[in-house]
Design a protein around this motif. Structure first.
Motif, PDB file in Angstrom:
ATOM      1  N   ILE A 173       6.450  28.610  53.132  1.00  0.00           N
ATOM      2  CA  ILE A 173       6.448  27.975  54.607  1.00  0.00           C
ATOM      3  C   ILE A 173       5.491  26.737  54.301  1.00  0.00           C
ATOM      4  O   ILE A 173       6.055  25.571  54.573  1.00  0.00           O
ATOM      5  CB  ILE A 173       5.889  28.710  55.675  1.00  0.00           C
ATOM      6  N   HIS A 174       4.310  26.837  53.991  1.00  0.00           N
ATOM      7  CA  HIS A 174       3.608  25.649  54.146  1.00  0.00           C
ATOM      8  C   HIS A 174       3.292  24.865  52.733  1.00  0.00           C
ATOM      9  O   HIS A 174       3.125  23.920  52.960  1.00  0.00           O
ATOM     10  CB  HIS A 174       2.154  26.166  54.540  1.00  0.00           C
ATOM     11  N   LEU A 175       3.421  25.383  51.849  1.00  0.00           N
ATOM     12  CA  LEU A 175       3.218  24.812  50.652  1.00  0.00           C
ATOM     13  C   LEU A 175       4.121  24.885  49.489  1.00  0.00           C
ATOM     14  O   LEU A 175       4.053  25.453  48.413  1.00  0.00           O
ATOM     15  CB  LEU A 175       1.707  25.327  50.059  1.00  0.00           C
ATOM     16  N   PRO A 176       5.409  24.689  49.895  1.00  0.00           N
ATOM     17  CA  PRO A 176       6.473  24.984  48.989  1.00  0.00           C
ATOM     18  C   PRO A 176       6.447  24.090  47.637  1.00  0.00           C
ATOM     19  O   PRO A 176       7.206  24.401  46.799  1.00  0.00           O
ATOM     20  CB  PRO A 176       7.888  24.538  49.835  1.00  0.00           C
ATOM     21  N   SER A 177       5.754  22.695  47.962  1.00  0.00           N
ATOM     22  CA  SER A 177       5.732  22.087  46.705  1.00  0.00           C
ATOM     23  C   SER A 177       4.377  21.808  46.058  1.00  0.00           C
ATOM     24  O   SER A 177       3.962  21.121  45.329  1.00  0.00           O
ATOM     25  CB  SER A 177       6.209  20.668  47.110  1.00  0.00           C
ATOM     26  N   THR A 178       3.597  22.919  46.135  1.00  0.00           N
ATOM     27  CA  THR A 178       2.297  23.010  45.618  1.00  0.00           C
ATOM     28  C   THR A 178       2.188  24.094  44.553  1.00  0.00           C
ATOM     29  O   THR A 178       2.135  25.421  44.689  1.00  0.00           O
ATOM     30  CB  THR A 178       1.156  23.355  46.564  1.00  0.00           C
ATOM     31  N   PRO A 179       2.387  23.838  43.237  1.00  0.00           N
ATOM     32  CA  PRO A 179       2.719  24.608  42.172  1.00  0.00           C
ATOM     33  C   PRO A 179       1.514  25.713  41.790  1.00  0.00           C
ATOM     34  O   PRO A 179       1.790  26.760  41.614  1.00  0.00           O
ATOM     35  CB  PRO A 179       2.853  23.656  40.956  1.00  0.00           C
ATOM     36  N   ASN A 180       0.241  25.234  42.101  1.00  0.00           N
ATOM     37  CA  ASN A 180      -0.847  26.095  41.741  1.00  0.00           C
ATOM     38  C   ASN A 180      -0.477  27.578  42.322  1.00  0.00           C
ATOM     39  O   ASN A 180      -0.927  28.463  41.974  1.00  0.00           O
ATOM     40  CB  ASN A 180      -2.149  25.192  41.947  1.00  0.00           C
ATOM     41  N   ILE A 181      -0.415  27.299  43.679  1.00  0.00           N
ATOM     42  CA  ILE A 181      -0.624  28.784  44.291  1.00  0.00           C
ATOM     43  C   ILE A 181       0.760  29.536  44.254  1.00  0.00           C
ATOM     44  O   ILE A 181       0.555  30.749  44.323  1.00  0.00           O
ATOM     45  CB  ILE A 181      -0.883  28.047  45.965  1.00  0.00           C
ATOM     46  N   HIS A 182       1.688  28.864  43.952  1.00  0.00           N
ATOM     47  CA  HIS A 182       2.901  29.798  43.305  1.00  0.00           C
ATOM     48  C   HIS A 182       2.541  30.349  42.073  1.00  0.00           C
ATOM     49  O   HIS A 182       3.050  31.461  41.953  1.00  0.00           O
ATOM     50  CB  HIS A 182       4.058  28.728  43.242  1.00  0.00           C
ATOM     51  N   MET A 183       1.922  29.765  41.176  1.00  0.00           N
ATOM     52  CA  MET A 183       2.011  30.400  40.105  1.00  0.00           C
ATOM     53  C   MET A 183       0.614  31.663  40.038  1.00  0.00           C
ATOM     54  O   MET A 183       0.380  32.477  39.486  1.00  0.00           O
ATOM     55  CB  MET A 183       1.186  29.371  38.900  1.00  0.00           C
ATOM     56  N   GLN A 184      -0.335  31.300  41.131  1.00  0.00           N
ATOM     57  CA  GLN A 184      -1.276  32.410  41.528  1.00  0.00           C
ATOM     58  C   GLN A 184      -0.718  33.619  41.931  1.00  0.00           C
ATOM     59  O   GLN A 184      -0.839  34.798  41.634  1.00  0.00           O
ATOM     60  CB  GLN A 184      -2.272  32.172  42.493  1.00  0.00           C
ATOM     61  N   ARG A 185       0.640  33.224  42.737  1.00  0.00           N
ATOM     62  CA  ARG A 185       1.463  34.155  43.500  1.00  0.00           C
ATOM     63  C   ARG A 185       2.070  35.068  42.267  1.00  0.00           C
ATOM     64  O   ARG A 185       2.077  36.636  42.320  1.00  0.00           O
ATOM     65  CB  ARG A 185       2.286  33.938  44.450  1.00  0.00           C
ATOM     66  N   ALA A 186       2.622  34.262  41.447  1.00  0.00           N
ATOM     67  CA  ALA A 186       3.277  35.068  40.123  1.00  0.00           C
ATOM     68  C   ALA A 186       2.252  36.006  39.339  1.00  0.00           C
ATOM     69  O   ALA A 186       2.576  37.210  39.003  1.00  0.00           O
ATOM     70  CB  ALA A 186       3.914  33.972  39.087  1.00  0.00           C
ATOM     71  N   THR A 187       1.013  35.420  39.238  1.00  0.00           N
ATOM     72  CA  THR A 187       0.099  36.271  38.401  1.00  0.00           C
ATOM     73  C   THR A 187      -0.359  37.423  39.203  1.00  0.00           C
ATOM     74  O   THR A 187      -0.362  38.641  38.800  1.00  0.00           O
ATOM     75  CB  THR A 187      -1.112  35.304  38.284  1.00  0.00           C
ATOM     76  N   PHE A 188      -0.441  37.361  40.661  1.00  0.00           N
ATOM     77  CA  PHE A 188      -0.893  38.611  41.430  1.00  0.00           C
ATOM     78  C   PHE A 188       0.124  39.688  41.428  1.00  0.00           C
ATOM     79  O   PHE A 188       0.037  40.640  41.170  1.00  0.00           O
ATOM     80  CB  PHE A 188      -0.795  37.950  42.918  1.00  0.00           C
ATOM     81  N   GLU A 189       1.670  39.152  41.641  1.00  0.00           N
ATOM     82  CA  GLU A 189       2.644  39.847  41.351  1.00  0.00           C
ATOM     83  C   GLU A 189       2.569  40.815  39.904  1.00  0.00           C
ATOM     84  O   GLU A 189       2.718  41.980  39.909  1.00  0.00           O
ATOM     85  CB  GLU A 189       4.048  39.450  41.656  1.00  0.00           C
ATOM     86  N   GLU A 190       2.280  40.041  38.942  1.00  0.00           N
ATOM     87  CA  GLU A 190       2.715  40.589  37.754  1.00  0.00           C
ATOM     88  C   GLU A 190       1.460  41.774  37.386  1.00  0.00           C
ATOM     89  O   GLU A 190       1.594  42.576  36.929  1.00  0.00           O
ATOM     90  CB  GLU A 190       2.406  39.312  36.586  1.00  0.00           C
TER      91      GLU A 190
END
Length: 702
Positions: A424-441
């Motif tokens: 919702i809020h940070l769709p174009s902020t790559p850092n937090i998306h990559m953190q999310r991927a690391t969390f899921e992995e």
């Protein structure tokens, strides 16, 4: 208590129907809304152009508000509904537009739909006191209060509201509404209980609640206002104190009553006015301690609250003063939680010790109503974080900080925070998306980690660090072929950008060489890249590394060919000397013929003279090059891979730890690195002053 906030959010979410408008997918599809009889698809004249302008730049707040204002001026319900659905999917923290949406449906006679809009809005922003009050007033105005289930429903909503938003510093109006409603229902004990709860909450108008409690207690008989337990306890205490006082008064006057004559009896089930007044005084004595503690808590928070100038969401940036204010407030609240938890544990241990030593010692004296201290629990900290994330929703640092606070307390809670931040809020902020991927992995959900990175790669094409993360994920998952395929695809797609193409080519070649164990294919990748970028010294260096890694009896000719090719390329003189030196080192260490060594040595000396340099300058150039390419795989300093800033699609930053191992040789224009084993300090302990200084008597002077 640690999960009250999330429990309230989940419980309230169940009130929504299957068409959950807080879902990003549903909100993003206006066509999912049913056409109504008020206009269907017959939209106003300028709607389409304003709609397209907003969708062409979906994060442009002004375009959306222009569209919404136009729809409101046209009084077109279908257009307004469509615009509001699309707008609130992107900016769900704008509580004022949820209220407008609910009012729109109510004016159209859709009371049930208006209630659904409020529910969906409160799922997105459960701390909105204004939206809770708006929803409650909607229910009060539309429900048939003669039905027995109506008061129960409203009371349930009030409870959800005070659990979700009751600890907000500005929640006074919500508590006041709850108290007044209970009074109107004739539930005086419930009204007292509401005031008792808010007396322990540090709010802006904390003192008005205490004054309201005094008035309420004065107007009601204690039997009607107090809980049965407290009433009996206070009544017994006051009656006993009355007897003691009268006995003392009689003793002072020297009077003695005749046998059988006692105090005037009162009717069964009633209290004298004197007794009720004594009970009121005793109740206020007990509440006064709570009030004083709460006042102290308000005083601690006042400066923090006063520094917050914008407590609502807006897309306009916050100044550094406001950001520091939120950080300071969060620091303090978390520190208070740790301190109070530590003190509470000490007190509990001390109480247990006292009970063991003296069984007659009790933890609380008789007559205490309940624990009066304002304890800094986890729920209070979470509410402050949620308040902060309304104002600072567009600032990644606060989402990351909240996630770090939650830690490992609940995987589902952390996942929900990531979802709100990224979707919702940070769709174009790559850092937090990559953190999310690391969390899921890290928690075993490889499919979700892949989905997150794939979506990011699609939405932000050309971001090298994302493609490297995807390749690394597949490698760790044992899908080496897929990892190679991702890098190969990046190489193919970047042919029009030589710098980026060389970067991906080196990454692919290193993977093929070190893990796939296919030097032939690695060599081919680098040779193809050199056809596009013959002046890229890092490609030449990595190709030489491939040749040096091959079997020594079959690589001598390939090494010399690699050096020859580099010397013919348009490279800087110190790079050519460096490559020549490494070719010389190779033959010196592995050649079986002294003639071959001397031949290469003579060619190297000739090169130095032709380029106008000296051996010392060459050595200096080698050392500088090693500094550029320090670290065989870039893990030495843990920084991110970066492509030169000339390319507009290169990554600029790297997400916080845990980092994914990657080559940092792309920094400052560098690519494939060579290990630190090439550096002079490695040899100094063996008595060598200079690795590349061969003119020390071993070779004849040239």
């Amino acid at each position: 208590m640690t999960a009250r906030f999330s429990d309230a959010r989940a419980r309230f979410a169940m009130m929504a129907d299957e068409e959950d408008m807080s879902s990003n997918e549903d909100l993003g599809e206006p066509s999912a809304l049913p056409d109504t009889e008020d206009g269907g698809n017959d939209l106003p004249a300028d709607f389409e152009s304003l709609w397209n302008a907003a969708h062409d730049n979906p994060r442009d707040f002004t375009s959306w508000t222009d569209l919404l204002q136009y729809c409101e001026q046209e009084s077109h319900i279908a257009a307004s509904r469509r615009a509001l659905v699309a707008f609130l999917s992107r900016f769900p923290l704008c509580y004022g537009y949820w209220k407008k949406f609910a009012d729109l449906e109510r004016r159209a006679g859709n009371n049930d739909k208006a209630g659904e809009v409020c529910v969906q809005g409160l799922q997105s922003i459960p701390l909105s006191v204004d939206l809770w009050i708006h929803y409650i007033n909607l229910l009060l105005g539309t429900l048939d209060m003669n039905l027995p289930e109506s008061p129960k429903r409203i009371r349930s909503v009030f409870e959800d509201a005070v659990v979700a938003a009751g600890l907000d510093f500005h929640s006074d109006r919500l508590w006041d509404l709850y108290f007044e409603w209970e009074k109107e229902q004739g539930n005086l004990r419930n009204a007292t209980a509401v005031l008792d709860r808010v007396l322990k909450v540090p709010t802006q108008r904390y003192n008005t609640h205490y004054e309201k409690f005094k008035v309420h207690l004065h107007k009601c008989e204690p039997k009607e206002a107090l809980s049965l337990e407290e009433y009996e306890e206070v009544r017994a205490f006051c009656r006993e104190s009355q007897k003691v006082e009268r006995a003392e008064q009689a003793k002072e006057k020297g009077e003695e009553r005749p046998p059988g004559e006692e105090d005037p009896a009162t009717p069964e089930g009633t209290d004298s006015e004197e007794l009720m007044q004594r009970m009121r005084e005793q109740v206020l004595i007990r509440r006064d301690k709570i009030y004083q503690e709460n006042e102290n808590e308000v005083r601690k928070r006042w400066n923090f609250e006063d520094a917050i100038k914008r407590p609502y969401f807006h897309v306009k940036p916050l100044d550094q003063t406001q950001l520091r204010a939120w950080n300071s407030y969060l620091d303090w609240e978390v520190a208070q939680l740790k301190k109070d938890t530590k003190d509470h544990d000490k007190d509990s241990n001390k109480a247990d010790t006292d009970v063991k030593e003296d069984p007659e010692v009790t933890a609380e004296p008789p007559g205490a109503i309940e624990e009066t201290n304002i304890f800094h629990d986890d729920h209070r900290v979470r509410v402050l974080f949620e308040r902060c994330l309304i104002t600072c929703a567009l600032y990644e640092e606060f989402w990351t900080r909240y996630i770090q606070y939650l830690g490992t307390s609940s995987v589902d809670e952390v996942r929900a925070v990531y979802k709100r931040a990224c979707d919702i809020h940070l769709p174009s902020t790559p850092n937090i998306h990559m953190q999310r991927a690391t969390f899921e992995e890290r928690h075993g959900d490889l499919a979700e980690a892949r989905r997150v990175l794939e979506a990011l790669d699609k939405n932000m094409p050309g971001l090298a660090v994302v493609r490297l993360r995807r390749a690394a994920l597949e490698r760790r998952a044992g899908q080496l072929e897929q990892s190679v395929a991702l890098l190969q695809e990046a190489v193919t797609q970047s042919k029009e950008k030589p710098t980026l193409h060389a970067f991906y080519s080196i990454k692919l070649a290193r993977l093929l060489l070190k893990l796939v164990r296919n030097p032939s294919r690695a060599r081919s990748v680098l040779q193809d890249a050199l056809e596009i970028s013959p002046d890229n010294d890092k490609l030449h260096l990595n190709l030489l590394e491939v040749e040096l890694s091959s079997e020594t009896w079959s690589s001598a000719e390939a090494v010399q060919q690699c050096v020859t090719r580099a010397l013919e390329a348009p490279l800087a003189p110190h790079i050519k000397i460096l490559l020549s030196q490494r070719g010389l080192q190779f033959v010196e260490e592995y050649s079986n013929s002294i003639q071959s060594v001397l031949s290469v040595y003579e060619a190297h000396q000739k090169l130095i003279k032709e380029l106008g340099g000296t051996k010392r300058e060459a050595e200096s150039g080698d050392k500088n090059q090693e500094k550029l390419s320090k670290g065989d795989d870039g893990s030495a300093n843990g920084e991110s891979a970066q492509v030169p800033a000339a390319d507009p699609q290169v990554p600029i930053t790297m997400p916080p730890p845990p980092p994914v191992s990657m080559d940092v040789s792309a920094q400052s224009g560098g690519y494939g690195g060579y290990g630190s084993w090439y550096q002079q300090p490695q040899y100094s302990s063996y008595g060598y002053q200079n690795t590349w200084n061969y003119n020390q008597g071993y070779y004849p002077p040239s």
